[in-house]
Scaffold this motif. Structure first.
Motif, PDB file in Angstrom:
ATOM      1  N   TRP A   1      17.574  -9.997  42.089  1.00  9.97           N
ATOM      2  CA  TRP A   1      16.342  -9.296  41.705  1.00  9.97           C
ATOM      3  C   TRP A   1      15.082  -9.936  42.252  1.00  9.97           C
ATOM      4  CZ3 TRP A   1      15.928  -4.501  40.271  1.00  9.97           C
ATOM      5  CH2 TRP A   1      17.063  -3.860  39.811  1.00  9.97           C
ATOM      6  N   VAL A   2      15.093 -11.236  42.436  1.00 11.58           N
ATOM      7  CA  VAL A   2      13.889 -11.881  42.982  1.00 11.58           C
ATOM      8  C   VAL A   2      13.686 -11.441  44.427  1.00 11.58           C
ATOM      9  CG1 VAL A   2      12.816 -14.091  43.533  1.00 11.58           C
ATOM     10  CG2 VAL A   2      14.098 -13.833  41.418  1.00 11.58           C
TER      11      VAL A   2
ATOM     12  N   GLN B   1      23.335  -0.856  38.895  1.00 13.95           N
ATOM     13  CA  GLN B   1      24.294  -1.820  39.455  1.00 13.95           C
ATOM     14  C   GLN B   1      25.096  -1.201  40.603  1.00 13.95           C
ATOM     15  OE1 GLN B   1      25.526  -4.898  37.230  1.00 13.95           O
ATOM     16  NE2 GLN B   1      27.716  -4.679  37.541  1.00 13.95           N
TER      17      GLN B   1
ATOM     18  N   ALA C   1      12.550  -7.861  44.477  1.00 11.70           N
ATOM     19  CA  ALA C   1      11.138  -7.757  44.069  1.00 11.70           C
ATOM     20  C   ALA C   1      10.226  -8.195  45.210  1.00 11.70           C
ATOM     21  CB  ALA C   1      10.888  -8.620  42.829  1.00 11.70           C
TER      22      ALA C   1
ATOM     23  N   TYR D   1      11.135  -4.521  37.026  1.00 15.36           N
ATOM     24  CA  TYR D   1      11.593  -3.177  37.426  1.00 15.36           C
ATOM     25  C   TYR D   1      11.411  -2.208  36.256  1.00 15.36           C
ATOM     26  CZ  TYR D   1      14.507   0.486  39.431  1.00 15.36           C
ATOM     27  OH  TYR D   1      14.944   1.690  39.935  1.00 15.36           O
TER      28      TYR D   1
ATOM     29  N   GLU E   1      21.421   0.493  33.380  1.00 11.08           N
ATOM     30  CA  GLU E   1      21.810  -0.763  34.034  1.00 11.08           C
ATOM     31  C   GLU E   1      23.057  -0.567  34.901  1.00 11.08           C
ATOM     32  OE1 GLU E   1      20.841  -0.465  30.937  1.00 11.08           O
ATOM     33  OE2 GLU E   1      19.647  -2.182  30.299  1.00 11.08           O
TER      34      GLU E   1
ATOM     35  N   VAL F   1      21.788  -7.280  32.877  1.00  8.78           N
ATOM     36  CA  VAL F   1      20.990  -7.277  34.104  1.00  8.78           C
ATOM     37  C   VAL F   1      21.920  -6.859  35.242  1.00  8.78           C
ATOM     38  CG1 VAL F   1      19.632  -8.663  35.694  1.00  8.78           C
ATOM     39  CG2 VAL F   1      19.488  -9.085  33.244  1.00  8.78           C
ATOM     40  N   PRO F   2      21.621  -5.755  35.910  1.00  8.71           N
ATOM     41  CA  PRO F   2      22.494  -5.308  37.007  1.00  8.71           C
ATOM     42  C   PRO F   2      22.673  -6.426  38.033  1.00  8.71           C
ATOM     43  CG  PRO F   2      20.835  -3.652  36.520  1.00  8.71           C
ATOM     44  CD  PRO F   2      20.472  -4.854  35.722  1.00  8.71           C
ATOM     45  N   ASN F   3      23.839  -6.457  38.588  1.00  7.02           N
ATOM     46  CA  ASN F   3      24.210  -7.570  39.446  1.00  7.02           C
ATOM     47  C   ASN F   3      23.588  -7.441  40.841  1.00  7.02           C
ATOM     48  OD1 ASN F   3      25.452  -9.876  40.141  1.00  7.02           O
ATOM     49  ND2 ASN F   3      27.461  -8.951  40.497  1.00  7.02           N
ATOM     50  N   HIS F   4      22.331  -7.811  40.957  1.00  3.87           N
ATOM     51  CA  HIS F   4      21.630  -7.827  42.246  1.00  3.87           C
ATOM     52  C   HIS F   4      20.772  -9.072  42.286  1.00  3.87           C
ATOM     53  CE1 HIS F   4      22.593  -3.795  43.695  1.00  3.87           C
ATOM     54  NE2 HIS F   4      22.368  -3.330  42.466  1.00  3.87           N
TER      55      HIS F   4
ATOM     56  N   GLY G   1      13.091 -10.359  37.210  1.00  2.00           N
ATOM     57  CA  GLY G   1      12.972  -9.271  38.198  1.00  2.00           C
ATOM     58  C   GLY G   1      13.335  -7.926  37.597  1.00  2.00           C
ATOM     59  N   TRP G   2      14.406  -7.905  36.821  1.00  2.00           N
ATOM     60  CA  TRP G   2      14.843  -6.671  36.163  1.00  2.00           C
ATOM     61  C   TRP G   2      13.785  -6.213  35.158  1.00  2.00           C
ATOM     62  CZ3 TRP G   2      17.149  -2.441  36.611  1.00  2.00           C
ATOM     63  CH2 TRP G   2      17.741  -1.741  35.575  1.00  2.00           C
TER      64      TRP G   2
ATOM     65  N   ARG H   1      15.725 -15.822  36.529  1.00  2.00           N
ATOM     66  CA  ARG H   1      15.026 -15.145  37.634  1.00  2.00           C
ATOM     67  C   ARG H   1      15.414 -13.673  37.711  1.00  2.00           C
ATOM     68  NH1 ARG H   1      15.170 -19.472  42.626  1.00  2.00           N
ATOM     69  NH2 ARG H   1      13.780 -20.977  41.663  1.00  2.00           N
ATOM     70  N   ASP H   2      16.714 -13.406  37.547  1.00  2.00           N
ATOM     71  CA  ASP H   2      17.167 -12.013  37.636  1.00  2.00           C
ATOM     72  C   ASP H   2      16.681 -11.185  36.454  1.00  2.00           C
ATOM     73  OD1 ASP H   2      18.349 -12.231  40.068  1.00  2.00           O
ATOM     74  OD2 ASP H   2      20.343 -12.685  39.285  1.00  2.00           O
ATOM     75  N   GLN H   3      16.677 -11.818  35.266  1.00  2.00           N
ATOM     76  CA  GLN H   3      16.133 -11.094  34.088  1.00  2.00           C
ATOM     77  C   GLN H   3      14.659 -10.761  34.329  1.00  2.00           C
ATOM     78  OE1 GLN H   3      16.929 -13.735  30.802  1.00  2.00           O
ATOM     79  NE2 GLN H   3      18.331 -12.273  29.857  1.00  2.00           N
TER      80      GLN H   3
END
Lengths: 366, 474
Positions: A22-23, B441, A26, B195, B437, A17-20, B191-192, B187-189
């Motif tokens: 994401w929530v 990034q 979004a 995407y 990815e 998962v790219p380091n951002h 959101g990704w 949460r990040d997974q």
């Protein structure tokens, strides 16, 4: 096909998962998208668009399925004229039953008539709107459109039914959901880029000018009824569409005429067999010729003269028919863009049509 | 149920809601299994029975293979699985094709014979889930995997809705271990994952259906006369881009949907149009199928371990079946054999000219990459054309440089193809050696928001009509 035999599995099962955050990304994206969509909706309303249903194959299928539930119903098939000009409310009030509207724009209704003829239980009345240039179209989009509608109905899956139901909820509320005029494709087409010299462009189709309701009662949009510039634009689009295409290279006039006669005779034969099949189960068929005006009517008279087309349909099928020019009460209507009646005139036209239908009913013709 | 439909959006929201509110992992898996059956039966409810048959047969066969030591009995068990799975696939997918060819052969022999059309409906995704379940049984047979101990996990493996109908074809050894512990996306997974879903839908709805399908359809449906070579090439390249955006779009959606549920699916595409050579192409295109064909067909046939001639025959046979897997038509066979020939020639060139220096330079790789893309695109002619006359006619137009032929594409569509193709090829070259990815990034957050919003807005503007994915027919 990798030719190496070095490993059992070449892919690695991991997902980085790219380091951002994401929530957060979004949420900002959704907020921006909602804001832009609302802005677009307001702009479309400002331009005069109002929420309306898309006249899709799903909507058509939703009406077609009703024949299976009640095969004695009256069904309307044909092209856009009978879709716009035939008012279901007025018909119901006068005749005591509500017909199903299955006409679709720009189509040859032959496939729909065949579908009803092949329906083993159908014994209702079919009202066939006739636009001669479409009724006798040998193929192309006028023939393909009903095929596509029927294909959709025959394979209408539970997911498509659900999608149609959900789509209507949005279409009733948002004016920008308009597949006729406001999709990205349609917007790009408005750029009107210059074409290469040898490119043979298809004739233009009219811009968005009609709407349907849940029962597929069609009508001209308010924009088309009031905007004279738009009406004039549509009028000029009809003219090339109602003229026959240029003769294919290497064919004489006589050969072209002979080909056309062959097509017309073939369609008449098929129509007769379909009408006979419906009648054999107790069903009825009525042909209906609705108004067109001005230069468009002149072109129709020139290229699809009544004696060669309309009269032959009635003669060969021995079915009843109502031609607007045969009745003074049906003549004299003005079509704003030469081919269809306004909403108000459509209701009035249907009202005047009703005594003729009642006479047909008395005569056992419907 | 199509990913690009309102029905799926509602379905997915409900599934996510249930998945993240239920505590018990067993109940979560049961919900996913039930959702997968609903997802599949939304097309044609009776066909869910085929899924059950495939699931039950491979469950019991693998269980028996786990304890059976007698080689003869193991072979018998494997035959039961192969006959059932390939039998169903053969009947539903190849029944009409076999009958047509049988009738033609009989008629060629001078025997008048007409067969009634059986009108067999092809169950969606049958080729995908058949290969998936077969891989499990074959892994157990070859003792590369142990039989699964939970029927629920196995049924979910066969039926998991994100990848059920069009892949990626997942191996049991990748999926079943994920069923052991509760899966919840961070949460990040999550959101990704969303995407990814947006990116996949953008590829399918905006690029494949919205901008590329019309020029490709125009060129491939024209059979009256020759086509001006420029239009023919643009139409063909439009299809090259369309088939990628359509299929990779589905895989991207599938990966994103699974990720939102906490599951990881393998990549199915890795910038295939930047491939240098054809073995490189097949390492990047439909990876889950090409690796399946390699592991369960090419290697068991002997792979490259029995001399050059045998290697080349194995390659041709594998690609012949690979072509047939895509569709019951000789044009698909031709497509497969053409790719087989490409691989054979490449293999011979590599064998005979191993040390050509210019091939390793940047320019050399670029030229070879472009050459690979053009030859791959030419092979698509047989994949997309409805019959051989259409394919030959289009090939004739592609190489008719006299300036004759009909100009079929309007300026707008020419621009659409050029812009999308330029973007697609550039992105493939940019991502040639790195993953998406890593590229994302390196992007600043605001830029991700702009791209994401643009994709969502164009998706909304496109108002896609819910067209089926091309690969559903396979």
């Amino acid at each position: 096909m990798p030719s190496s035999t070095s490993s059992f599995k070449t892919y690695e099962l991991k997902r980085i998962v790219p380091n951002h955050h994401w929530v957060l990304l979004a949420m900002v994206t959704v907020a921006l998208t909602v804001a832009l969509t609302l802005g677009w909706e307001l702009y479309c309303r400002h331009l005069g668009y109002a929420p309306s249903l898309n006249d899709t194959e799903d909507l058509w299928s939703s009406r077609r399925t009703l024949i299976d539930e009640d095969p004695n119903r009256t069904v309307v098939i044909g092209a856009s004229r009978v879709l716009f000009d035939f008012n279901l409310d007025v018909y119901e009030k006068a005749m005591g039953e509500r017909p199903l509207q299955l006409a679709t724009v720009g189509t040859n209704p032959g496939a729909y008539l065949q579908d009803l003829a092949d329906h083993t239980e159908f014994s209702g009345t079919v009202i066939v709107g006739v636009v001669p240039s479409l009724f006798f179209a040998p193929g192309g989009p006028p023939a393909k459109s009903p095929e596509n509608h029927l294909k959709r109905y025959r394979g209408w899956s539970p997911t498509q039914r659900m999608g149609h139901f959900l789509g209507m909820i949005l279409e009733r509320r948002l004016s920008f959901i308009n597949q006729e005029d406001l999709t990205l494709k349609q917007l790009l087409l408005k750029l009107k880029l210059p074409e290469r010299k040898k490119f043979k462009a298809h004739p233009d189709l009219p811009p968005y000018f009609y709407q349907v309701d849940e029962e597929r009662q069609g009508s001209m949009t308010d924009m088309a009824e009031n905007d004279i510039v738009l009406q004039k634009r549509i009028q000029q689009i009809w003219l090339p569409l109602f003229r026959p295409p240029p003769s294919p290279e290497g064919k004489t006039r006589e050969q072209v005429d002979a080909d056309r006669d062959k097509v017309v005779n073939g369609i008449l034969e098929k129509t007769k067999s379909r009408v006979d099949k419906i009648r054999s189960r107790g069903g009825k068929v009525i042909f209906l010729r609705l108004p067109s005006t001005s230069e468009l009517r002149d072109i129709e008279n020139k290229y699809t003269p009544r004696a060669d087309y309309w009269d032959r349909i009635l003669q060969i099928t021995a079915a009843s028919g109502i031609h607007f020019e045969d009745y003074t009460e049906l003549s004299g209507f003005d079509c704003p863009e030469w081919s269809h009646l306004s909403k108000q005139d459509a209701a009035e036209f249907t009202r005047r049509l009703m005594p003729l239908f009642q006479d047909l009913r008395k005569a056992g013709e419907m | 149920m199509l990913f690009n439909s309102l029905t799926f959006i509602v379905f997915f929201i409900i599934v996510l809601g249930l998945h993240y509110t239920v505590r018990s992992w067993r109940v979560q898996k049961s919900i996913l299994l039930a959702a997968s059956y609903i997802f599949y039966s939304a097309w044609n409810p009776p066909f869910v029975i085929l899924l059950w048959v495939s699931t039950l047969v491979d469950w019991y066969v693998a269980k028996a293979l786990g304890v059976e030591e007698s080689q003869a009995k193991r072979k018998l068990l494997l035959s039961i699985s192969l006959l059932t799975n390939l039998g169903l696939l053969g009947f539903f997918k190849y029944g009409e094709f076999l009958l047509e060819n049988f009738v033609e052969v009989i008629q060629l022999a001078g025997i008048p014979f007409e067969a009634a059309s059986p009108n067999i409906i092809l169950p969606v995704g049958i080729s995908f889930y058949t290969f998936q379940t077969l891989s499990y049984t074959l892994d157990v047979y070859f003792k590369k995997a142990k039989p699964c101990h939970s029927f629920l996990d196995f049924a979910l493996y066969v039926t998991f809705f994100p990848q059920l109908v069009a892949g990626p074809i997942v191996r049991a050894i990748d999926f079943l271990p994920q069923c052991l512990k509760p899966r919840r996306a961070t949460r990040d997974q999550f959101g990704w994952g969303l995407y990814f879903v947006t990116l996949g839908l953008f590829q399918k709805v905006v690029l494949a259906d919205g901008l590329l399908s019309s020029p490709a359809d125009t060129i491939f449906s024209h059979s009256d006369s020759s086509i001006y070579f420029f239009d023919a090439w643009l139409g063909l390249l439009a299809f090259s881009a369309q088939i990628f955006c359509d299929f990779a779009g589905y895989s991207t959606c599938a990966i994103g949907v699974a990720l939102c549920l906490g599951f990881i699916l393998p990549d199915n595409f890795r910038s295939p149009y930047a491939a240098v050579g054809f073995s490189d192409f097949w390492r990047r295109w439909h990876i889950s199928l090409s690796s399946w064909l390699r592991d369960y067909l090419y290697i068991p046939l002997g792979g490259n371990q029995h001399g050059t001639l045998r290697t080349l025959l194995n390659l041709m046979f594998t690609m012949f079946l690979g072509g047939l897997w895509h569709g019951a038509s000789w044009t698909f066979v031709a497509w497969g054999l053409l790719h087989g020939s490409y691989l054979v020639v490449e293999h011979l060139l590599r064998q005979n000219f191993p040390d050509i220096e210019w091939v390793k330079t940047m320019m050399g790789r670029f030229v070879l990459g472009l050459f690979t893309f053009i030859l791959v695109s030419l092979a698509w002619v047989f994949f997309r054309a409805v019959d051989f006359p259409t394919a030959w006619s289009l090939l004739g137009s592609l190489f008719n440089f006299t300036g004759e032929g009909a100009q079929l594409l309007p300026t707008l569509e020419i621009l659409q193809v050029v812009v999308v193709l330029a973007g697609l090829l550039s992105s493939h070259w940019y991502l040639h050696e790195k993953r998406l990815e890593h590229a994302v990034q390196d992007m600043p957050g605001w830029w991700i928001v702009v791209v994401w919003t643009a994709m969502l807005c164009t998706l909304i503007l496109m108002q896609g009509g819910g067209n089926a994915f091309i690969y559903f027919q396979f």
